[in-house]
Design a protein around this motif. Structure first.
Motif, mmCIF file in Angstrom:
data_model
loop_
_atom_site.group_PDB
_atom_site.id
_atom_site.type_symbol
_atom_site.label_atom_id
_atom_site.label_comp_id
_atom_site.label_asym_id
_atom_site.label_seq_id
_atom_site.Cartn_x
_atom_site.Cartn_y
_atom_site.Cartn_z
ATOM 1 N N THR A 1 5.758 -1.005 -11.959
ATOM 2 C CA THR A 1 6.906 -0.156 -11.612
ATOM 3 C C THR A 1 7.574 -0.765 -10.383
ATOM 4 O OG1 THR A 1 5.727 1.232 -10.027
ATOM 5 C CG2 THR A 1 5.538 1.846 -12.347
ATOM 6 N N PRO A 2 8.788 -0.325 -10.059
ATOM 7 C CA PRO A 2 9.423 -0.833 -8.835
ATOM 8 C C PRO A 2 8.578 -0.498 -7.603
ATOM 9 C CG PRO A 2 10.903 0.666 -10.030
ATOM 10 C CD PRO A 2 9.657 0.560 -10.822
ATOM 11 N N ILE A 3 7.866 0.622 -7.656
ATOM 12 C CA ILE A 3 7.026 1.024 -6.523
ATOM 13 C C ILE A 3 5.875 0.016 -6.387
ATOM 14 C CG2 ILE A 3 5.855 3.004 -5.460
ATOM 15 C CD1 ILE A 3 8.764 3.591 -6.568
ATOM 16 N N ASP A 4 5.296 -0.384 -7.539
ATOM 17 C CA ASP A 4 4.223 -1.383 -7.525
ATOM 18 C C ASP A 4 4.723 -2.695 -6.916
ATOM 19 O OD1 ASP A 4 2.703 0.475 -8.897
ATOM 20 O OD2 ASP A 4 3.109 -0.412 -10.867
ATOM 21 N N LEU A 5 6.002 -2.971 -7.092
ATOM 22 C CA LEU A 5 6.571 -4.217 -6.585
ATOM 23 C C LEU A 5 6.989 -4.095 -5.123
ATOM 24 C CD1 LEU A 5 8.801 -5.140 -9.661
ATOM 25 C CD2 LEU A 5 6.713 -6.303 -8.940
ATOM 26 N N GLN A 6 6.697 -2.944 -4.515
ATOM 27 C CA GLN A 6 7.139 -2.650 -3.141
ATOM 28 C C GLN A 6 8.663 -2.712 -3.062
ATOM 29 O OE1 GLN A 6 4.701 -3.165 0.055
ATOM 30 N NE2 GLN A 6 3.307 -4.678 -0.854
ATOM 31 N N SER B 1 1.343 11.169 -13.617
ATOM 32 C CA SER B 1 0.082 11.116 -12.869
ATOM 33 C C SER B 1 -0.440 9.685 -12.772
ATOM 34 C CB SER B 1 -0.952 12.002 -13.556
ATOM 35 O OG SER B 1 -1.099 11.599 -14.899
ATOM 36 N N ASP B 2 -0.153 8.879 -13.807
ATOM 37 C CA ASP B 2 -0.680 7.518 -13.792
ATOM 38 C C ASP B 2 0.124 6.584 -12.882
ATOM 39 O OD1 ASP B 2 -2.586 5.610 -14.905
ATOM 40 O OD2 ASP B 2 -0.781 4.648 -15.710
ATOM 41 N N THR B 3 1.443 6.765 -12.873
ATOM 42 C CA THR B 3 2.264 5.815 -12.121
ATOM 43 C C THR B 3 2.240 6.085 -10.621
ATOM 44 O OG1 THR B 3 4.118 7.194 -12.829
ATOM 45 C CG2 THR B 3 3.908 5.050 -13.873
ATOM 46 N N ILE B 4 1.766 7.282 -10.198
ATOM 47 C CA ILE B 4 1.734 7.540 -8.762
ATOM 48 C C ILE B 4 0.362 7.231 -8.151
ATOM 49 C CG2 ILE B 4 3.601 9.272 -8.684
ATOM 50 C CD1 ILE B 4 1.442 11.436 -8.807
ATOM 51 N N GLU C 1 -2.600 5.571 -6.304
ATOM 52 C CA GLU C 1 -2.582 4.666 -5.159
ATOM 53 C C GLU C 1 -3.165 3.298 -5.495
ATOM 54 O OE1 GLU C 1 -1.788 5.259 -1.591
ATOM 55 O OE2 GLU C 1 -0.478 6.630 -2.682
ATOM 56 N N ASP C 2 -4.107 3.281 -6.455
ATOM 57 C CA ASP C 2 -4.844 2.032 -6.671
ATOM 58 C C ASP C 2 -4.284 1.221 -7.841
ATOM 59 O OD1 ASP C 2 -5.563 3.706 -8.701
ATOM 60 O OD2 ASP C 2 -7.692 3.159 -8.671
ATOM 61 N N ARG C 3 -2.987 1.388 -8.112
ATOM 62 C CA ARG C 3 -2.379 0.526 -9.126
ATOM 63 C C ARG C 3 -2.263 -0.883 -8.572
ATOM 64 N NH1 ARG C 3 0.333 2.524 -13.309
ATOM 65 N NH2 ARG C 3 1.863 0.844 -13.257
ATOM 66 N N LYS C 4 -2.091 -1.844 -9.474
ATOM 67 C CA LYS C 4 -1.882 -3.216 -8.998
ATOM 68 C C LYS C 4 -0.499 -3.296 -8.360
ATOM 69 C CE LYS C 4 -4.891 -5.658 -12.150
ATOM 70 N NZ LYS C 4 -4.959 -6.334 -13.447
ATOM 71 N N ARG D 1 -4.986 -4.652 -6.826
ATOM 72 C CA ARG D 1 -5.244 -3.211 -6.895
ATOM 73 C C ARG D 1 -5.189 -2.605 -5.486
ATOM 74 N NH1 ARG D 1 -6.934 -0.899 -11.315
ATOM 75 N NH2 ARG D 1 -7.559 -2.820 -12.349
ATOM 76 N N GLY D 2 -4.288 -1.659 -5.286
ATOM 77 C CA GLY D 2 -4.153 -1.033 -3.961
ATOM 78 C C GLY D 2 -3.674 -1.999 -2.889
ATOM 79 N N GLY D 3 -3.013 -3.068 -3.281
ATOM 80 C CA GLY D 3 -2.651 -4.145 -2.357
ATOM 81 C C GLY D 3 -1.745 -3.725 -1.211
ATOM 82 N N LYS D 4 -0.916 -2.697 -1.454
ATOM 83 C CA LYS D 4 0.031 -2.239 -0.439
ATOM 84 C C LYS D 4 -0.659 -1.897 0.865
ATOM 85 C CE LYS D 4 3.716 0.164 -2.732
ATOM 86 N NZ LYS D 4 4.288 1.463 -3.070
ATOM 87 N N ASN D 5 -1.846 -1.339 0.752
ATOM 88 C CA ASN D 5 -2.554 -0.901 1.948
ATOM 89 C C ASN D 5 -3.583 -1.925 2.426
ATOM 90 O OD1 ASN D 5 -1.142 1.551 1.891
ATOM 91 N ND2 ASN D 5 -2.567 2.335 0.351
ATOM 92 N N MET D 6 -3.438 -3.144 1.989
ATOM 93 C CA MET D 6 -4.448 -4.143 2.327
ATOM 94 C C MET D 6 -3.903 -5.208 3.262
ATOM 95 S SD MET D 6 -6.257 -4.958 -1.244
ATOM 96 C CE MET D 6 -7.917 -4.449 -1.487
ATOM 97 N N MET D 7 -2.723 -4.971 3.798
ATOM 98 C CA MET D 7 -2.084 -5.983 4.634
ATOM 99 C C MET D 7 -3.063 -6.562 5.661
ATOM 100 S SD MET D 7 0.823 -7.266 4.310
ATOM 101 C CE MET D 7 1.436 -5.974 3.254
#
Lengths: 1001, 91
Positions: free
Chosen positions: A875-880, A901-904, A906-909, A963-969
């Motif tokens: 999703t665009p959200i997954d792409l930041q 529920s699936d697209t929101i 947190e631990d999506r790629k 998976r969950g990469g957004k919060n792994m900076m």
């Protein structure tokens, strides 16, 4: 030592025309008109191959396309070599070379023959059962199994022949030129139907054309002479096209059929030059008449597969048509009257018959009485129990059948012979009929499946419809054709027919033996070495469905598709399982009826015609300047432009440095372009893109992201507002056609109220992209009249301009992060615009760059490539890329899905940047990303989607989904490779110029 | 291969057409007001009938128009074709 078994001139043989050919390296002679099998038999060669599993010696069994054993390799080790060719269908020509398959070192001494003695150890399902354990050993077993399996060798050189496809439309298609097909073709053509008659053999007339005896007469003439006259007549009909050597391979719905017309295979190789070898006919017929005939059944008894054992009808055909005796001491074994027809033919030709073994106890048959006149011993109520002779049959044992046919009784009689002709009755050739979706019914009287319901406008006539005798055919054929073609009368109503055949048959699917079944080898499928014992084993092991038994025993799964033995397999299953034949059904008959070469299937779509090749208007320039090309969909795109001795890596480094330091030029013509007009164009864009479009001013450009209704990224590109109600949308190169289709779909089906018109203009424009700090100076030189100041022509805007006299559109947009312009100009001026930019950029070291550098430059900026960094689960959200999703818009395609529920979760790629510990280490695209290599199994977090060495940043950069990469900076992760683990750190995906300063530099 | 009677062009070979799944599934006018389940019903759930099925087809290599088709999937008999927006035949 070869004998000459040519007894009398055959019907189709020209004895004045001798032909030499080679079989297994030996030279033999035959005559024009011979098939490979008739010529071999004339030289007393029966042993032609080895069976698939047990490597048992096998000989020629039939005289037609149903042949299971005599399959040979033609012209081994040459570019024209072809495996699995039926010797019964090869017409010999000067220089023909054929060899046996599936044997080593030779057909006469085959090492694999040891399998025959090991056969108790390799029953049905042997491979499934044995090589299952331990599972990890499969790779080792497989190597040896594959080596010993398979029939024939595929060619290793390109096919020198030419093939083609042709469409044929006709009113009536008649398949098969036996007596019923000839009658049908004549009736149809004479009644004004545009008719096509096809037959797989080189000559017309089926088997009646050599049915020459006083016992079969039509209007007082022997049936063959009557038919010959009919054939001469139809050849003159204008409405009728006749194609011989044409085999119908497939019969699909709506009377669409595929046939292979064989044009050169019968010619010496030097005469084939410049001619089409095979033509695949795509036939669409209003009405189809199947007159495909019937195939004689073998019988199932112990050792029924030895060379010298043939179908009785084949023995007759070889004698009548080719003048060849299949042996000097023939025995016929039958359960019906057909074998007596063979006997009469052999007697006419002076071929010695030792005896006839007939399952039937009492037979009142005129044909039998005729044969008895020649003092031939007939064993009535007997069956063959065994045969002898390893490479050629030399003896048989016979015993009397019990009353119920379940046992053999009395004492054994041995008879010597060198040929055994077997007749188990006839099976209608319903293969094409069932392919078309037709349903069969089982006729108990003579145990045959015949056509019952037709799915399209078609009919089956003659013996493929269960009319096996001359009188039935001549009475029923005109009757059914009158109704089928809706005509009043035919010329065949008052024929006087003499047909002396007695229709009785004693059908026993598996003949009894004096041995226990486990000690017999009664072959049901000759090509795949499936025996009656194997079928019974499958049933004992719990298989019930015929489709399962087929797969477990491989019955009917050879190249002959079980044309001979399938019925017996069904019969044995039905008897053993106590099920009725009619209820059991048949296995599915699949196309092709006989194998097709790959050449026939692909036709002219080979080499450069394999697929459409699209070239940009600037393609020639790229070629001239030594570009390497890559395929993007059907497009050829310049990949990189190596100078002398430059590697791809070196070229890309040079090109990308030039683009950032001075100027680069890219051919972007392949990008999809859709012209959008109409009063609702803005509203339409609002609905198809995630961001808002209503407020975009005329003359401005905007990047848009398009989703699928499931919320996943579908395509992206820049769209420019050319006028109040006029936009031009760009799409990805590969997505252009799909985006157009999707937009049309929504406009036509969901929003027909919108006033919007779409036109694909991808090919109408060439696009030249000039980027880099000096791009503005270059453009100024090319278009002196245009004000290029940032105030007049800022980033993300467009201007109409002229290069010379030619109108063009200049967009100031950037996919590299550099100050950059895209010139869109009428396609045929593309190369000229490109060359003008090159000329103007000379002083600035303007450097053409290809797609590889383009990918590197955009990766430095963290720009995604749809399809490379995304894969229909992003999703665009997954792409930041949250910034591009409008919160205000009420709806757009995919909006609702963005908070399922699936697209929101947190631990999506999610897309992140990755930097290697060692800046010189370039990651492999597609490599796995993990956090902990000590855990087992290792948890996979994601994979690398883009990876490059950046010459501008002097380090390796990569994009990946984690998976969950957004919060792994800043977190450390590991890329485990075959030889080492590579340490990486999660980073911002924008590696260069986060502030976008360069856009205005 | 079917012969399809395009409502705009007439009878053409199947190879000119593209199938587009089940027909008469209308995109909700107010997706944001739907629950996850209701949206999923629209988004994912499709029938796969052995027998009479209503389908969308597109004359992709022809007039590029979408239209509807009634097809018996058990024998591929096409019972009817009709334009988008038209009511499906009842018989």
């Amino acid at each position: 030592m070869t004998k000459n078994l040519r007894v009398k001139s055959g019907k189709v043989i020209d004895e004045t025309y001798r032909i030499s050919f080679k079989f297994n390296g030996n030279t033999y002679y035959g005559f024009k008109g011979d098939t490979l099998s008739s010529a071999l038999l004339a030289n007393d060669v029966h042993l032609v191959g080895r069976s698939f599993k047990y490597h048992r010696p096998r000989g020629i069994m039939t005289a037609g396309s149903e042949e299971p054993n005599a399959i040979v390799q033609l012209h081994d080790k040459s570019s024209r070599t072809e495996p699995n060719v039926r010797a019964t269908e090869v017409e010999i020509y000067e220089g023909l070379e054929a060899s046996s398959q599936n044997c080593w070192p030779s057909v006469k001494f085959d090492i694999g023959g040891i399998n025959n003695f090991l056969s108790p150890l390799i029953p049905a399902g042997f491979y499934y059962k044995t090589f299952m354990w331990p599972a990890s050993f499969w790779e080792k077993y497989e190597y040896f199994i594959r080596k010993s399996a398979g029939l024939g060798k595929s060619p290793t050189e390109p096919d020198p022949d030419v093939y083609e496809h042709k469409y044929i439309h006709c009113d009536v298609l008649v398949i098969g030129s036996g007596i019923s097909g000839i009658m049908a073709a004549k009736i149809a053509a004479k009644n004004g139907f545009k008719t096509l008659l096809v037959d797989e053999k080189p000559n017309l007339g089926g088997s009646t054309i050599y049915q020459n005896s006083d016992y079969f007469k039509i209007n007082n003439q022997n049936s063959n002479s009557w038919l010959e006259k009919e054939i001469n007549e139809i050849k003159k009909l204008e409405n009728l096209e006749i194609k011989t050597r044409t085999s119908v391979a497939a019969y699909h719905g709506y009377n669409f059929l595929l046939a292979r017309e064989n044009l050169t295979d019968h010619l010496p190789i030097e005469q084939r030059k410049g001619k089409t070898r095979h033509r695949l006919l795509k036939i669409r017929a209003n009405k189809v008449i199947s007159a495909t005939g019937s195939i004689e059944r073998p019988m199932i008894f112990d050792n029924n597969d030895r060379p010298g054992i043939l179908l009785s009808s084949a023995v007759k055909r070889y004698a009548d048509l080719f003048g060849v005796a299949c042996g000097e001491k023939c025995i016929l074994f039958t359960n019906n009257d057909s074998a007596y027809e063979t006997a009469i033919s052999l007697i006419q030709k002076g071929i010695n018959i030792e005896a006839i073994v007939d399952n039937r106890e009492k037979v009142d048959s005129k044909l039998l009485y005729e044969v008895e006149k020649s003092n031939i011993k007939i064993f009535k109520g007997y069956t063959v129990t065994d045969t002898f002779g390893y490479k050629r049959i030399n003896k048989i044992s016979i015993k009397q059948l019990s009353k119920d046919g379940q046992k053999v009784v009395g004492s054994k009689i041995s008879l010597t012979c060198d040929c055994l002709g077997v007749s188990g009755g006839w099976t209608p050739a319903v293969h094409l009929f069932t392919q078309s979706g037709g349903k069969l019914k089982f006729r108990e009287d003579d145990q045959v499946f015949i056509p019952n319901t037709y799915p399209s406008d078609q009919i089956s006539i003659g013996s493929c419809n269960g009319d096996f005798t001359l009188d039935e055919i001549l009475i029923n054929t005109p009757k059914s054709l009158k109704e089928f073609l809706n005509i009043k009368s035919t010329n065949y109503e008052n024929l006087e027919v003499v047909s002396s055949i007695n229709k009785s048959k004693r059908n026993i699917w598996l003949l009894p033996s004096d041995k226990v079944l486990g000690k017999t080898k009664s072959f049901v499928d000759y090509q795949n070495d499936a025996t009656a014992k194997d079928i019974k084993l499958a049933l004992r092991e719990g298989f019930r469905s015929i489709e399962h038994v087929k797969r477990y025993t491989t019955t009917g799964m050879g190249t002959d598709q079980g044309k001979l033995g399938n019925m017996h397999a069904l019969g044995i299953i039905s008897e053993t399982a106590g099920a009725k034949m009619g209820e059991l059904g048949t296995t599915t008959f699949r196309p092709p009826y006989t194998p097709l070469t790959f050449g026939t299937i692909v036709g002219r779509n080979v080499g450069e015609y394999f697929d459409v090749i699209r070239k940009t208007p600037i393609h020639n320039w790229h070629e001239k300047n030594k570009a390497e090309f890559e395929n993007v969909g059907q497009w050829k795109r310049a990949w990189y432009y190596p100078t002398e001795n430059e590697s791809m890596h070196q070229a890309v480094q040079r090109e990308s440095k030039a683009a950032r330091e001075s100027a680069g030029i890219l051919d972007a013509s392949t990008l999809g372009k859709i012209d959008i007009q109409g009063t609702d164009a803005s509203e339409f864009l609002n609905r198809v893109y995630t961001n808002a479009w209503s407020k975009l001013a005329v003359g401005k450009c905007r990047y848009g992201l398009m989703l699928n209704e499931d919320g996943m990224v579908y395509d992206d590109g820049v769209t420019t507002r050319l006028g109040e109600n006029h936009y031009i949308m760009t799409t990805t190169t590969g997505g252009a056609a799909n985006v157009m289709g999707k937009l049309e779909d929504y406009l036509q089906t969901e929003w027909p109220e919108l006033d919007v018109y779409l036109t694909s203009v991808t090919d109408h424009f060439a696009t030249v992209s000039v980027c880099g700090p000096n791009s503005k100076k270059i453009l100024k030189k090319v278009i002196p009249d245009l004000d290029f100041s940032d105030e007049n022509f800022p980033h993300m805007s467009f201007k109409n301009a002229k290069i010379g006299k030619i109108n063009c559109r200049i967009m100031r947009i950037s996919f590299t992060g550099e100050h950059s312009y895209e010139i869109n100009i009428q396609a045929n001026y593309g190369k000229s615009a490109w060359e003008k930019c090159m000329e103007a950029g000379k002083d600035y070291n303007i450097t053409p760059y290809g797609t590889e550098t383009m990918h590197l430059l955009r990766a430095e900026k963290g720009f995604i490539i749809v399809g490379q960094d995304t894969d229909a689960t992003m999703t665009p959200i997954d792409l930041q890329m949250d910034w591009i999703v409008s919160k205000k818009k009420y709806d757009f395609i995919g909006k609702r899905s963005l908070y399922r529920s699936d697209t929101i979760k947190e631990d999506r790629k999610q897309l992140v940047g990755l930097l290697t510990e060692d800046p010189n280490e370039v990651l492999e695209e597609g490599a796995q990303i993990v956090a902990d290599v000590n855990k087992s199994p290792i948890e996979m977090l994601g994979h690398i989607t883009s990876s490059y060495y950046s010459p501008n940043l002097k380090k390796s950069i990569a994009l990946g989904v984690v998976r969950g990469g957004k919060n792994m900076m800043g977190q450390k992760l590991i890329i485990p490779m075959e030889k080492k683990n590579i340490n990486v750190t999660v980073a911002d995906p924008v590696f260069l110029d986060k502030e976008n300063k360069r856009l205005n530099a | 291969m079917f012969i399809i009677n395009c409502p705009f062009c007439g009878k053409r070979e199947q190879s000119e057409f593209k199938a587009g799944g089940e027909a008469h599934i209308v995109r909700p006018k107010q997706p944001t007001e739907l629950s996850d389940d209701q949206w999923a019903e629209y988004l994912f759930m499709r029938k796969n009938i052995k027998g009479i099925q209503f389908e969308r087809w597109n004359h992709a290599h022809g007039c590029r128009k979408w239209f509807n088709m009634v097809r018996d999937t058990s024998n591929d008999e096409i019972k009817a074709v009709y334009k988008m927006g038209e009511k499906p035949p009842t018989k």
